[in-house]
Design an enzyme around this catalytic site. Sequence first.
Site, PDB file in Angstrom:
ATOM      1  CB  ALA A 172      -8.807  -2.512  -4.041  1.00 59.63           C
TER       2      ALA A 172
ATOM      3  CE1 TYR B 168      -2.565  -3.322  -1.829  1.00 55.17           C
ATOM      4  CE2 TYR B 168      -1.735  -5.023  -3.315  1.00 55.17           C
ATOM      5  CZ  TYR B 168      -1.611  -3.780  -2.729  1.00 55.17           C
ATOM      6  OH  TYR B 168      -0.518  -2.984  -3.030  1.00 55.17           O
TER       7      TYR B 168
END
Length: 266
Positions: free
Chosen positions: A161, A158
């Site tokens: 990203a 996460y």
Amino acid sequence: MTPPRFHGYAALVTGAGQGIGAATAHRLAAEGASVLVTDLDGARAERTAAAIREAGGTAEPLACDVGDRAAVDTAVAHAVTAFGRLDVLVNNAYAHHDDAPLFEDEDDDSWAHTLDITLTGPYRCSRAALPHLVASGRGAIVSIGSVNGEQDFGGHAYSAAKSGLASLTRTLAGHAGPRGVRVNLVAPGTVRTGAWAGRDDALKRAAGLYPLGRIGEPEDIASAVAFLASADAAWITGTTLRVDGGLLGVNTGFRRAMAGESGSAG
């Protein structure tokens, strides 16, 4: 009387069935935009769109998986057909998975899925929307990043990203700026959304680490998105706007430790 800030605008918001996406769709519609509410869950999208219409706004729902190029292309085409134009794209949809206890035990499929939805999803949406945003003459892309993209708060995939999304924001801003489209990113701190359901104690502990003494609400982020999408931000592009209650700017936990106070991370 001055018309609403987004009078005559059309917007597409991904992941708008709940949380930050829903609050953003509501905010844009309240300020005059026609909003295509998209979400992986079509029923959630319908609920958000219905609530906007009940409040007097203009909204249509559409199920959309940002991991599917054909679905993304269909969503953008739907917005242009329904509203006659597209002025604002808000990239909010994301995926997240819990880290394995040891990094070497991380799963390839989970990693790939998180990056695909959280980073490649906005790439797909921006690519599909860009020609229409150029045509509008006032196009804006606002993506939802995270403080995780700038500092370690856990979440390997996460965080990677979201950091990549900040980089994409900068490179796309350089490409799209001469074509009249602005591209920016909002980086929230901890926000009270469904992702924190059942973890009220953790949110309470986290609030103590914020200089402003509370965690964020979805509406806090929606306000920042609306600003960056509007003509009020006409000379802002390629930037990351932290909406984090001061978390990254002030180390409250350290200050308290030095003052002899107790405090722990949530």
